[in-house]
Design a protein around this motif. Sequence first.
Motif, PDB file in Angstrom:
ATOM      1  N   LYS A  91       0.837  -1.204   0.000  1.00  0.00           N
ATOM      2  CA  LYS A  91       0.000   0.000   0.000  1.00  0.00           C
ATOM      3  C   LYS A  91       0.867   1.248   0.000  1.00  0.00           C
ATOM      4  CE  LYS A  91      -3.971  -2.055   2.408  1.00  0.00           C
ATOM      5  NZ  LYS A  91      -4.735  -2.080   3.683  1.00  0.00           N
ATOM      6  N   ARG A  92       1.977   1.202   0.745  1.00  0.00           N
ATOM      7  CA  ARG A  92       2.890   2.343   0.796  1.00  0.00           C
ATOM      8  C   ARG A  92       3.818   2.393  -0.412  1.00  0.00           C
ATOM      9  NH1 ARG A  92       3.701   5.654   5.178  1.00  0.00           N
ATOM     10  NH2 ARG A  92       1.907   5.554   6.560  1.00  0.00           N
ATOM     11  N   PHE A  93       4.208   1.198  -0.876  1.00  0.00           N
ATOM     12  CA  PHE A  93       5.164   1.117  -1.971  1.00  0.00           C
ATOM     13  C   PHE A  93       4.623   0.172  -3.043  1.00  0.00           C
ATOM     14  CE2 PHE A  93       7.327   1.560   2.131  1.00  0.00           C
ATOM     15  CZ  PHE A  93       7.855   2.839   1.971  1.00  0.00           C
ATOM     16  N   PRO A  94       3.624   0.643  -3.815  1.00  0.00           N
ATOM     17  CA  PRO A  94       2.971  -0.219  -4.806  1.00  0.00           C
ATOM     18  C   PRO A  94       3.884  -0.500  -5.995  1.00  0.00           C
ATOM     19  CG  PRO A  94       2.160   2.018  -4.989  1.00  0.00           C
ATOM     20  CD  PRO A  94       3.052   2.003  -3.778  1.00  0.00           C
ATOM     21  N   PRO A  95       3.598  -1.569  -6.754  1.00  0.00           N
ATOM     22  CA  PRO A  95       4.385  -1.873  -7.961  1.00  0.00           C
ATOM     23  C   PRO A  95       4.423  -0.674  -8.903  1.00  0.00           C
ATOM     24  CG  PRO A  95       2.951  -3.703  -7.411  1.00  0.00           C
ATOM     25  CD  PRO A  95       2.570  -2.588  -6.485  1.00  0.00           C
ATOM     26  N   ARG A  96       5.577  -0.447  -9.489  1.00  0.00           N
ATOM     27  CA  ARG A  96       5.757   0.720 -10.349  1.00  0.00           C
ATOM     28  C   ARG A  96       5.041   0.573 -11.685  1.00  0.00           C
ATOM     29  NH1 ARG A  96      11.996   1.379  -8.446  1.00  0.00           N
ATOM     30  NH2 ARG A  96      12.076  -0.796  -9.103  1.00  0.00           N
ATOM     31  N   ASP A  97       4.652  -0.657 -12.027  1.00  0.00           N
ATOM     32  CA  ASP A  97       3.936  -0.856 -13.285  1.00  0.00           C
ATOM     33  C   ASP A  97       2.415  -0.887 -13.099  1.00  0.00           C
ATOM     34  OD1 ASP A  97       3.605  -3.238 -11.989  1.00  0.00           O
ATOM     35  OD2 ASP A  97       4.783  -4.436 -13.394  1.00  0.00           O
ATOM     36  N   GLY A  98       1.961  -0.579 -11.855  1.00  0.00           N
ATOM     37  CA  GLY A  98       0.529  -0.489 -11.604  1.00  0.00           C
ATOM     38  C   GLY A  98      -0.158  -1.801 -11.293  1.00  0.00           C
ATOM     39  N   THR A  99       0.568  -2.905 -11.207  1.00  0.00           N
ATOM     40  CA  THR A  99      -0.049  -4.208 -10.905  1.00  0.00           C
ATOM     41  C   THR A  99      -0.693  -4.180  -9.525  1.00  0.00           C
ATOM     42  OG1 THR A  99       1.650  -5.319 -12.226  1.00  0.00           O
ATOM     43  CG2 THR A  99       0.394  -6.690 -10.702  1.00  0.00           C
ATOM     44  N   LYS A 100      -1.921  -4.702  -9.430  1.00  0.00           N
ATOM     45  CA  LYS A 100      -2.626  -4.805  -8.151  1.00  0.00           C
ATOM     46  C   LYS A 100      -2.498  -6.243  -7.650  1.00  0.00           C
ATOM     47  CE  LYS A 100      -4.204  -0.564  -8.374  1.00  0.00           C
ATOM     48  NZ  LYS A 100      -3.680   0.483  -7.449  1.00  0.00           N
ATOM     49  N   ILE A 101      -1.765  -6.417  -6.558  1.00  0.00           N
ATOM     50  CA  ILE A 101      -1.555  -7.762  -5.995  1.00  0.00           C
ATOM     51  C   ILE A 101      -2.561  -7.993  -4.869  1.00  0.00           C
ATOM     52  CG2 ILE A 101       0.097  -9.259  -4.802  1.00  0.00           C
ATOM     53  CD1 ILE A 101       2.331  -7.780  -6.233  1.00  0.00           C
ATOM     54  N   THR A 102      -3.535  -8.845  -5.144  1.00  0.00           N
ATOM     55  CA  THR A 102      -4.616  -9.083  -4.174  1.00  0.00           C
ATOM     56  C   THR A 102      -4.819 -10.567  -3.873  1.00  0.00           C
ATOM     57  OG1 THR A 102      -6.228  -9.092  -5.975  1.00  0.00           O
ATOM     58  CG2 THR A 102      -5.862  -6.987  -4.838  1.00  0.00           C
ATOM     59  N   ASN A 103      -4.244 -11.441  -4.675  1.00  0.00           N
ATOM     60  CA  ASN A 103      -4.486 -12.880  -4.517  1.00  0.00           C
ATOM     61  C   ASN A 103      -3.153 -13.608  -4.353  1.00  0.00           C
ATOM     62  OD1 ASN A 103      -5.221 -15.555  -4.661  1.00  0.00           O
ATOM     63  ND2 ASN A 103      -6.695 -15.263  -6.325  1.00  0.00           N
ATOM     64  N   PHE A 104      -2.955 -14.221  -3.202  1.00  0.00           N
ATOM     65  CA  PHE A 104      -1.695 -14.904  -2.910  1.00  0.00           C
ATOM     66  C   PHE A 104      -1.452 -16.070  -3.865  1.00  0.00           C
ATOM     67  CE2 PHE A 104       0.772 -17.965  -0.185  1.00  0.00           C
ATOM     68  CZ  PHE A 104       1.947 -17.243  -0.192  1.00  0.00           C
ATOM     69  N   GLU A 105      -2.522 -16.722  -4.294  1.00  0.00           N
ATOM     70  CA  GLU A 105      -2.392 -17.881  -5.179  1.00  0.00           C
ATOM     71  C   GLU A 105      -1.761 -17.513  -6.525  1.00  0.00           C
ATOM     72  OE1 GLU A 105      -6.129 -19.730  -5.683  1.00  0.00           O
ATOM     73  OE2 GLU A 105      -6.416 -20.182  -3.558  1.00  0.00           O
ATOM     74  N   LEU A 106      -1.879 -16.264  -6.947  1.00  0.00           N
ATOM     75  CA  LEU A 106      -1.373 -15.845  -8.248  1.00  0.00           C
ATOM     76  C   LEU A 106       0.076 -15.367  -8.199  1.00  0.00           C
ATOM     77  CD1 LEU A 106      -4.506 -13.918  -9.604  1.00  0.00           C
ATOM     78  CD2 LEU A 106      -3.856 -16.301  -9.998  1.00  0.00           C
ATOM     79  N   CYS A 107       0.655 -15.345  -6.991  1.00  0.00           N
ATOM     80  CA  CYS A 107       2.042 -14.876  -6.839  1.00  0.00           C
ATOM     81  C   CYS A 107       3.019 -16.013  -7.152  1.00  0.00           C
ATOM     82  CB  CYS A 107       2.287 -14.386  -5.409  1.00  0.00           C
ATOM     83  SG  CYS A 107       1.307 -12.949  -4.945  1.00  0.00           S
ATOM     84  N   ASP A 108       4.013 -15.699  -7.929  1.00  0.00           N
ATOM     85  CA  ASP A 108       5.047 -16.667  -8.271  1.00  0.00           C
ATOM     86  C   ASP A 108       6.412 -16.065  -7.923  1.00  0.00           C
ATOM     87  OD1 ASP A 108       6.706 -18.574  -9.257  1.00  0.00           O
ATOM     88  OD2 ASP A 108       6.139 -18.328 -11.365  1.00  0.00           O
ATOM     89  N   PHE A 109       7.022 -16.591  -6.848  1.00  0.00           N
ATOM     90  CA  PHE A 109       8.297 -16.063  -6.361  1.00  0.00           C
ATOM     91  C   PHE A 109       9.490 -16.863  -6.883  1.00  0.00           C
ATOM     92  CE2 PHE A 109       6.401 -13.196  -3.331  1.00  0.00           C
ATOM     93  CZ  PHE A 109       5.189 -13.810  -2.986  1.00  0.00           C
ATOM     94  N   HIS A 110       9.241 -17.791  -7.798  1.00  0.00           N
ATOM     95  CA  HIS A 110      10.308 -18.667  -8.264  1.00  0.00           C
ATOM     96  C   HIS A 110      11.513 -17.941  -8.886  1.00  0.00           C
ATOM     97  CE1 HIS A 110       8.075 -22.496  -7.669  1.00  0.00           C
ATOM     98  NE2 HIS A 110       9.315 -22.950  -7.600  1.00  0.00           N
ATOM     99  N   PRO A 111      11.317 -16.915  -9.711  1.00  0.00           N
ATOM    100  CA  PRO A 111      12.505 -16.237 -10.266  1.00  0.00           C
ATOM    101  C   PRO A 111      13.446 -15.706  -9.193  1.00  0.00           C
ATOM    102  CG  PRO A 111      10.538 -15.600 -11.480  1.00  0.00           C
ATOM    103  CD  PRO A 111      10.068 -16.382 -10.298  1.00  0.00           C
ATOM    104  N   MET A 112      12.873 -15.158  -8.115  1.00  0.00           N
ATOM    105  CA  MET A 112      13.698 -14.644  -7.020  1.00  0.00           C
ATOM    106  C   MET A 112      14.389 -15.808  -6.299  1.00  0.00           C
ATOM    107  SD  MET A 112      10.969 -11.837  -5.561  1.00  0.00           S
ATOM    108  CE  MET A 112      12.102 -10.804  -4.670  1.00  0.00           C
ATOM    109  N   TYR A 113      13.638 -16.866  -6.048  1.00  0.00           N
ATOM    110  CA  TYR A 113      14.190 -18.034  -5.353  1.00  0.00           C
ATOM    111  C   TYR A 113      15.366 -18.619  -6.132  1.00  0.00           C
ATOM    112  CZ  TYR A 113      14.605 -22.933  -3.989  1.00  0.00           C
ATOM    113  OH  TYR A 113      15.099 -24.160  -3.615  1.00  0.00           O
ATOM    114  N   GLU A 114      15.195 -18.763  -7.441  1.00  0.00           N
ATOM    115  CA  GLU A 114      16.253 -19.336  -8.272  1.00  0.00           C
ATOM    116  C   GLU A 114      17.505 -18.453  -8.268  1.00  0.00           C
ATOM    117  OE1 GLU A 114      14.174 -19.760 -11.919  1.00  0.00           O
ATOM    118  OE2 GLU A 114      13.001 -21.491 -11.231  1.00  0.00           O
ATOM    119  N   TYR A 115      17.304 -17.140  -8.253  1.00  0.00           N
ATOM    120  CA  TYR A 115      18.446 -16.223  -8.187  1.00  0.00           C
ATOM    121  C   TYR A 115      19.195 -16.410  -6.864  1.00  0.00           C
ATOM    122  CZ  TYR A 115      21.036 -11.868  -7.588  1.00  0.00           C
ATOM    123  OH  TYR A 115      22.019 -10.945  -7.350  1.00  0.00           O
TER     124      TYR A 115
END
Length: 858
Positions: free
Chosen positions: A309-333
């Motif tokens: 809410k304080r620091f929203p995505p810079r591309d305007g994406t609204k993140i509201t559903n945990f099921e749709l989040c994919d953290f794999h790229p960060m994990y692999e890095y």
Amino acid sequence: MPVNSPMLVDIKPVLEGTASNGHQHGTTTNGNGSSKVESQDTSDDDDLPLSQTTRTTDATSVASRSLKRKKAAYAETSSDDDTPLASSPAKPKPNGKGKPKQESSDTGDNYDAEPAPKNGRGRASKPPKKKLKEKSNNSDEDNDEPLKAKRAAGRKRKVKAESGSDAEAPKARGKKVKTEEASDAETPKPKRGKKVKKDDAESKSPTKKGKKEKKEEEQEEIFRWWENGRENGDDSVKWTTLEHQGVLFPPPYEPLPLNIKMRYNGLVVDLPPEAEEVAGFYAALLETDHARDATFNKNFFEDWKNVLKRFPPRDGTKITNFELCDFHPMYEYFEVEKAKKKAMTTEEKKTAKKTRDEMEAKYTTCLLDGRKEKVGNFRVEPPGLFRGRGEHPKKGALKFRVRPEDITLNIGEGAPIPVPNMPGYWKAVIHDNTVTWLANWTENINGNHKYVFLAAGSSLKGQSDMQKFEKARELKNHVDRIRENYQVDLRSKVMADRQRATTMYFIDKLALRAGNEKGEDEADTVGCCSLRCEHVTLEAPDFIIFDFLGKDSIRYYNRVQVDPQVFKNIRIFKENKNDDDNLFDRVTTTTLNKHLTSEMKGLTAKVFRTFNASITFQRLLDAENLEGASLQEKLNAYNAANRQVAILCNHQRSAPKTHDQSMEKMRNKYRAFKYDRMKLRHALFKLDPKYKKKPQYKDDESDLEDDWIVEYEDSLKAKEIEKAEKKFAKENEKLEEDGQKLQKDSVLKERIEEIEKEFQQLAKERGTGKADTKHRSVDKIEEAIEKMTEKIKAFKLQMVDRDAGKEVALGTSKINYLDPRITAAWCQIHDVPIEKMFSKTLITKFPWAMEVEPEWKF
């Protein structure tokens, strides 16, 4: 926005409801993993942001038992070793200094919480400090049995006798520290016939010292307070002058490379650094049991949404559903970065360590009364996700970054005030010499106080430890009277007294913790006073079954036979109550400890626990007849006694995930020893067949199967060939450096052929009962067989000991509940090196116990 721009985020995790566990990284099962306690003494990775290191916590496995209730996950018990001598921040003195004048800075750090409210003087309000336990006298009597109840002699309450509890404890006797007069000693004369070169003598640097000299120098640096009788009572002055460099804050967050982005609903999300860091905390744990836990996921997502809410995505994406989040790229890095760190050369690792050590050097020590002493946990814990123990309702919640404005420093008056290694002012600077902590702050998850203390081996910590064990020893003078008194109260007509006596019975006989009231936002763990009816089941005629979660969510299950009156009392206490009602509704830990103090000054439930653990340990060790025993047999006897104490105190742990693999390796090594013995026997038989009839040689190694022998010999051959190849390559490298001609490949080929011939001979010997003697005599082979037999016997004992202790945490007892002098004296009596029993850390922690006399008893 810059990384260090000022920002304040008020995060309130939502605990109600259950979040869905399914999301794009595809976890389907729930785990009840528990993690290690959030420690202030962080690992080497802690000088990197948490988002750039992966902290994988093993899920705690549960040993299967046929029980009615669902078994909670085990976790290794935490250590009370850092419990403060005065556990709350002291109020600043009237003449204490306030906030030090430092260079002004408005920079904040990411998602920090609001600063704590301050009083009119600019200092934070602090809770009152607890008083120290008083130094007690010591007794060598050993006339009690903590696990066996003693019947009351009469109905009349006995009055506490004057025992001289304020008497000074005896000092540990030991060797005196060497004085500096050795430095003036004459230079030893050279042996006759040998001249000492002047140049050689002068070329040796005076700063270079041998191992013996270094060891003596280290011993001289230890402040032997126990020989000076230096021990302080309640609220007494702990130090006169104190200088230190404060605490070391973790570095600011470094954003990930531009091509590393998480995805939402299949699309790349451009997160600002503040939100990216929190996402990285979760990504680093993606393949652990934490990420499979619904409560953990729910708390993380609620807190992360507040950050977004304080620091929203810079591309305007609204993140509201945990099921749709994919953290794999960060994990692999993170995994790639972790692999790179592991692949560093030895030289690179040494360089990195040297740089880190130089940066941390000034924080590692302080000046206490003019002496240099080591500081313990000087690193401030980095931000991250709270893991907790067991089913903690707040696991997954966001731990804020700690800033200077959160920290109160305690330092000597007139000492220079350290400058923090990040922008900001200290919350307060006080000069309280009645407490032993150097810095204090309050973490945001549970509101617990965090402290920086001196290291475990420091004089102040040592005095605290010795006082604790002396207080437990003092209980020997009072325990018979206390037991008789509570036996009388078990039949009291006053319900509160009867309940209190029953809790004392359990604390004494079962070493239960007293237990405190828990809020709704804390894990549902209980102790003796907070037991509910559902935790205790009666089984006629006089058995009680305990089943509850104790400290750190470790399950306590015990079916125990009790005094008939205790059985009757529990039946009465449970009448007309629901399962979730308190069993002891007339007793609290406050009233219980107040009564215990009236029985003996300074007595608490924990003193009982320490007393029972140490006296039981002493009794079990004394009961063992170890005359003529081997070293390994002595070690097994010691560990067996330690295990019984650990079971008494419920110091459980989950069996390590690698336990089965470790045991299989040990079994293979055991078979390898037996294989070597078999070959020696066969060599003996080849020299003289008469040895086949001798009882010590005739029996075959029954567990050596033919298939295993073939596989083992093949593995030996592969290792020998690999060793030959490495040696050949190393020799050629040396020749090349010296500018000489390299060896031809035919040399290596000849060596390998020799190895092949040797193992072909071994293959021919299979099943013949004979083996190559390798030009050894009968006497030499007999001696080798005897040594190998002893080695096999000792290793078998090691295997038994390792397997027996797989679900028992022996370290907790050694650190907190077993008087170290018991071990030190026992080692001297049985000629066992103390290093076999205590790690280097424990030897450093208990220097005052290491020189105790062999006759000493708890």
